[in-house]
Design an enzyme around this catalytic site. Structure first.
Site, mmCIF file in Angstrom:
data_model
loop_
_atom_site.group_PDB
_atom_site.id
_atom_site.type_symbol
_atom_site.label_atom_id
_atom_site.label_comp_id
_atom_site.label_asym_id
_atom_site.label_seq_id
_atom_site.Cartn_x
_atom_site.Cartn_y
_atom_site.Cartn_z
ATOM 1 N N CYS A 14 0.840 -1.202 0.000
ATOM 2 C CA CYS A 14 0.000 0.000 0.000
ATOM 3 C C CYS A 14 0.871 1.247 0.000
ATOM 4 O O CYS A 14 2.071 1.187 0.266
ATOM 5 C CB CYS A 14 -0.933 0.011 1.204
ATOM 6 S SG CYS A 14 -0.072 0.205 2.794
ATOM 7 N N CYS A 17 2.527 1.975 3.320
ATOM 8 C CA CYS A 17 3.649 1.054 3.564
ATOM 9 C C CYS A 17 4.853 1.476 2.719
ATOM 10 O O CYS A 17 6.004 1.401 3.167
ATOM 11 C CB CYS A 17 3.258 -0.371 3.204
ATOM 12 S SG CYS A 17 1.841 -0.972 4.149
ATOM 13 N N ASP A 395 0.446 15.860 -38.646
ATOM 14 C CA ASP A 395 1.422 16.081 -39.703
ATOM 15 C C ASP A 395 1.038 15.109 -40.825
ATOM 16 O O ASP A 395 0.984 13.902 -40.593
ATOM 17 C CB ASP A 395 2.828 15.790 -39.179
ATOM 18 C CG ASP A 395 3.880 15.950 -40.252
ATOM 19 O OD1 ASP A 395 3.738 16.854 -41.082
ATOM 20 O OD2 ASP A 395 4.849 15.162 -40.251
#
Length: 703
Positions: A14, A17, A395
Site C-alpha cells: 500500500c 507502507c 502532420d
C-alpha cells in the site's frame, strides 16, 4: 560521484507502507538518497545498501528485494492460498466460533470473549506491531487509526466489534495488495517477454549464453517458434515475426535479410541469423519497460491533489474523532461509553485508504493496459492531459498518408506513348534522391521494359531537373518550370489543375519543342485515416487540423477526403510551430501527431506530442509524450478514449471515497454509527475504488 543502484520489490502492498519503507531505507547510515516507485515496485538507492539491509527496512510489510537485472519469481498463488493471508481466515474462524458461543453463553461469558480475543490477536498482530510503533513515534497513518480504534473497542468491552474490525481491515489490506499486483501484471509480463538466454555463435558453433554476456556484433540464431532475445538485423534467412509484444499488432510481418527485429517478438516459421545491434539494457523492449515504469512513478495532477489533501486529512479526522468522543459528555452530559464508541467509529470510517489509492491504481492500470496494446504513455500527467484534448493536429506525410508517393496517372501528349513518357522520366530521375523521383522509378520498373540512358543530369533546386537523352535536352519537374513553354496550352493547364485538385502532385516532361506528357503522383492516404478522424470527433475532439507543406489544391483534396476540419498547406516547419501556438491560445489543450523526428519544435510545443511508429525509433521513445509503437493510426482514438475513461474513473473514485465516508460520518449525528458500519464503509469504499480502477484492464480499441 555516489553509487546509484536500482532494485525490484515484491510485497509492496500500500502507499502508506511504501512511504514507511522509503523512510526506513533513508535512515540507513550509508544511504544518501532514496526514490521509491510504488506503481512499478522499484527502488532507486543513492549510496551503499545491501539487499539484506533493504529487506530489513521492509520487514514490517514482508517486502522482498531483488537486483534490477534479476527476475523476481512470478508467483500466481491464489488469494486464499497465500501464506500471509492464512491469519485472516483463522481470524474469521474464531469470529464465527465467538458468535456461536455468544448465542449460547452470552456476550460476557469468558469463552465468548476468549474467542474474540484470539481472533483479534491472530488477525491483528502485524497491524498492532506497526500501529503501536507509529503511536510511540507520533506517526499517524491508517494502521495507527485502526490500532487506536481496536484498543478503544477492547477497553469499552466491544470485543466482537473489535474482532470484526481486525478481520475486515486485514482482508481489505490483502485485497488492496492483490489488486495492485493485478494492476502491475502488465509490466511484469513485459519483463518476461524476452528470453534470458540466446544461441550465439562462438568458434563457428552456436551455444546458449545469458543475454547479459551478449555484445553488439554477435551473431544470434533464432529457431522457428522461439522468441527473439536481442534487437538486431537479419543477416541470413527469412521468416514471419509476430511483433504484438512491441507494437500491439498481432498480424505477423515478413522479415528477410537487412530487416530489423526486436527482442521479445516471436519467430513464427523460418530459422534466422541475426546480428545483434543493441545491448540487453538498450533493446526496445527494455526501454519500453523502463519508460513505462518511470511513467507509473510520475504523479498525475489529480494524484498530487489527493496526496496534498491526505496530508491534512488524517490529522483532521483524528481531531474530529476526539471532539465526537469528548464534546457530548463534557458539554451535554451524554454517556461517555456511547460517545467514546462513536469517536472510535469515526476514526475507522475516516481511514484515508480509499482516497489515497483512488488515483494511483487507475493510473498504473491504464498505463499498463496501453503498454500491452502498443501505446507508450510517458506519465500520468500526459494521460490526464490527453483526456482534456480539444484539438488534434496531424502532420500529413507518414501519419494521415503512407509517406510513400506513388504514380497515379501517366498521360502522354503529342503522340507519345506511356512507355516513352515513364522511361524517359525514370532515366532522368534515377539520379535524384527526391521522393517523387523514387515514385517514378518504381512505376517504370512495373510498367516499362525499354532501357533509356540519360546524360548530363543537372538539378534545378525546388523545381526539377534537366538531362540529355539521344542528344536532346529534356526537362522534368513541376508545372512552374514550364510556364513559358510554347506547348503549355490553357486546356493543358486546366487538366493539370484538376489533377492537383484531386490530391496529386504533377510532374511534366518536355524538350524545347514539345511536352512529352505529365505524370500524377500522390502520397496514398491510409485506409484507416477517415475512420480515425471520425472516431476522434465522436469521442469529443472538437477540431482536427492537418499540417502539410503540400500546395493548397493537393492538401485540401486530401484533407477533405479524410474529414479534416482545418487544413493548413504550404507550411515550412517553422510555420507549423506558429499554427500550434495559435491553436493553443484558442483551445488550450492541443495534441500533435507526427513521426517523432521531423517537425520536432511543433511536437514539443503542443500540449501533447504523439509519435507514430515508435518501435525501434530512439527519438520517438525519448522525445514524445505518447508513442504509438506500431505504425498504426487506429491506436490514436483508443489512446484518447482510454485517457478519458481513466480521468472519469479517477473522479468517480474520489467521489465514491468521499461520499461513502461522508454518509457514514453523518450517522454520528443521531448516534447510529457503529464500528461495524464504519469498517464496512471504509472497506467498501476501498474495494469499490480498486474494482472500478481495474475496469481499465478491459479497455479495448474503439470500433
Amino acid at each position: 560521484m555516489s553509487e546509484e543502484s536500482t532494485y525490484r520489490l515484491q510485497g509492496l502492498s500500500c502507499t502508506n507502507c511504501a512511504a514507511k519503507f522509503e523512510k526506513n531505507v533513508q535512515q540507513i547510515s550509508t544511504v544518501e538518497g532514496v526514490d521509491l516507485n510504488f506503481g512499478a515496485s522499484k527502488l532507486k538507492v543513492t549510496g551503499q545498501a545491501t539487499v539484506e539491509q533493504l529487506e530489513e527496512a521492509g520487514a514490517f510489510d514482508g517486502i522482498k528485494v531483488y537486483q534490477e537485472s534479476e527476475r523476481p519469481p512470478n508467483e500466481h498463488t491464489p488469494f486464499w492460498k497465500k501464506r500471509e493471508n492464512i491469519p485472516i481466515f483463522l481470524s474469521l474462524l474464531f469470529i464465527i466460533i465467538g458468535s456461536t458461543l455468544h448465542f449460547q453463553f452470552g456476550e460476557t461469558h469468558y469463552v465468548t470473549i476468549a474467542s474474540f480475543v484470539i481472533a483479534i490477536i491472530v488477525g491483528g498482530t502485524v497491524l498492532f506491531k506497526e500501529g503501536v510503533r507509529n503511536l510511540l513515534h507520533l506517526e499517524f497513518d491508517m494502521k495507527t487509526l485502526m490500532t487506536i480504534a481496536i484498543i478503544g473497542a477492547v477497553l469499552i468491552g466491544e470485543w466482537a466489534e473489535g474482532a470484526v474490525v481486525v478481520f475486515l481491515f486485514a482482508l481489505s489490506e490483502a485485497l488492496e495488495d492483490y489488486s495492485m499486483d493485478k494492476a502491475r501484471q502488465s509490466i511484469s509480463s513485459l519483463m518476461t517477454l524476452a528470453p534470458s538466454e540466446a544461441f550465439i555463435k562462438r568458434d563457428n558453433a552456436f551455444i546458449s549464453i545469458p543475454i547479459e554476456d551478449i555484445v553488439i556484433g554477435d551473431i544470434m540464431l533464432v529457431k522457428p517458434g522461439n522468441k527473439i532475445a536481442m534487437d538486431g538485423k537479419v543477416i541470413s534467412g527469412a521468416s514471419s515475426i509476430n511483433q504484438s509484444s512491441i507494437t500491439g499488432e498481432s498480424i505477423p510481418l515478413y522479415k528477410t535479410r537487412g530487416d530489423e527485429v526486436f527482442a521479445g517478438t516471436l519467430n513464427m516459421e523460418g530459422s534466422l541469423e541475426v546480428r545483434v545491434t543493441k545491448r540487453a539494457e538498450d533493446t526496445t523492449i527494455a526501454k519500453i519497460i523502463h519508460l513505462v515504469e518511470d511513467a507509473q512513478a510520475e504523479k498525475a495532477p489529480s494524484q498530487k491533489f489527493v496526496d496534498r489533501f491526505a496530508k491534512y486529512y488524517t490529522p483532521a479526522i483524528m481531531l474530529i474523532a476526539l471532539l465526537v468522543a469528548v464534546a457530548p459528555p463534557i458539554f451535554f452530559g451524554a454517556a461517555w461509553s456511547t460517545w467514546v464508541y462513536q469517536g472510535l467509529a469515526v476514526l475507522v470510517v475516516g481511514c484515508p485508504c480509499a482516497l489515497v489509492i483512488s488515483t494511483p491504481v487507475a493510473i498504473v492500470t491504464a498505463i499498463g493496459n496501453a503498454a500491452r496494446n502498443g501505446v507508450l504513455i510517458k506519465g500520468g500527467v500526459h494521460l490526464e492531459e490527453a483526456a482534456h484534448l480539444q484539438v488534434m493536429a496531424f502532420d500529413k506525410t507518414g501519419t494521415l498518408t503512407k509517406g510513400t508517393p506513388e504514380v497515379t496517372t501517366i498521360m502522354p501528349l503529342a503522340g507519345n506513348t506511356e512507355e516513352k513518357l515513364i522511361s524517359y522520366a525514370a532515366a532522368i530521375e534515377q539520379f535524384s534522391q527526391h521522393p517523387l523521383a523514387s515514385a517514378i522509378t518504381k512505376a517504370y520498373k512495373k510498367r516499362a521494359s525499354k532501357k533509356i540512358t540519360a546524360e548530363n543530369f543537372k538539378s534545378i533546386t525546388g523545381k526539377g531537373a534537366t538531362a540529355t537523352i539521344d542528344g536532346i535536352e529534356f526537362k522534368i519537374g513541376s508545372p512552374s518550370l514550364f510556364e513559358d513553354h510554347p506547348a503549355l496550352t490553357v486546356d493543358l493547364s486546366e487538366q493539370i489543375k484538376q489533377l492537383q485538385t484531386d490530391g496529386n502532385t504533377v510532374v511534366l516532361l518536355a524538350n524545347n519543342e514539345e511536352i512529352v506528357g505529365y505524370i500524377g503522383i500522390a502520397d496514398q492516404i491510409r485506409v484507416e485515416s477517415q475512420q480515425v478522424v471520425e472516431q476522434l470527433h465522436r469521442i469529443g475532439v472538437k477540431q482536427s487540423v492537418m499540417l502539410t507543406g503540400d500546395n493548397q489544391a493537393t492538401g485540401e483534396a486530401i484533407g477533405r477526403s479524410i474529414g479534416i476540419t482545418d487544413i493548413n498547406t504550404n507550411l515550412m516547419p517553422e510555420d507549423k510551430l506558429t499554427v500550434i501556438r495559435d491553436l493553443k491560445q484558442r483551445y488550450k489543450s492541443v495534441a500533435m501527431i507526427g513521426d517523432g523526428v521531423n517537425d520536432a519544435p511543433a511536437l514539443t510545443t503542443a500540449s501533447i506530442g504523439i509519435a507514430m511508429g515508435g518501435a525501434g525509433t530512439d527519438t520517438a521513445l525519448e522525445t514524445a509524450d505518447i508513442a504509438l509503437m506500431g505504425d498504426d493510426l487506429d491506436k490514436l482514438p483508443y489512446t484518447i478514449d482510454l485517457s478519458r475513461k481513466t480521468l472519469r474513473i479517477i473522479k468517480q473514485n474520489i467521489g465514491l471515497a468521499f461520499g461513502l465516508k461522508l454518509v457514514a460520518l453523518l450517522l454520528t449525528i443521531p448516534g447510529w454509527l457503529t464500528l461495524w458500519i464504519a469498517i464496512v464503509a471504509d472497506m467498501g469504499a476501498t474495494l469499490i475504488v480498486i474494482l472500478n480502477s481495474l475496469r481499465l484492464i478491459q479497455s479495448r480499441y474503439l470500433k
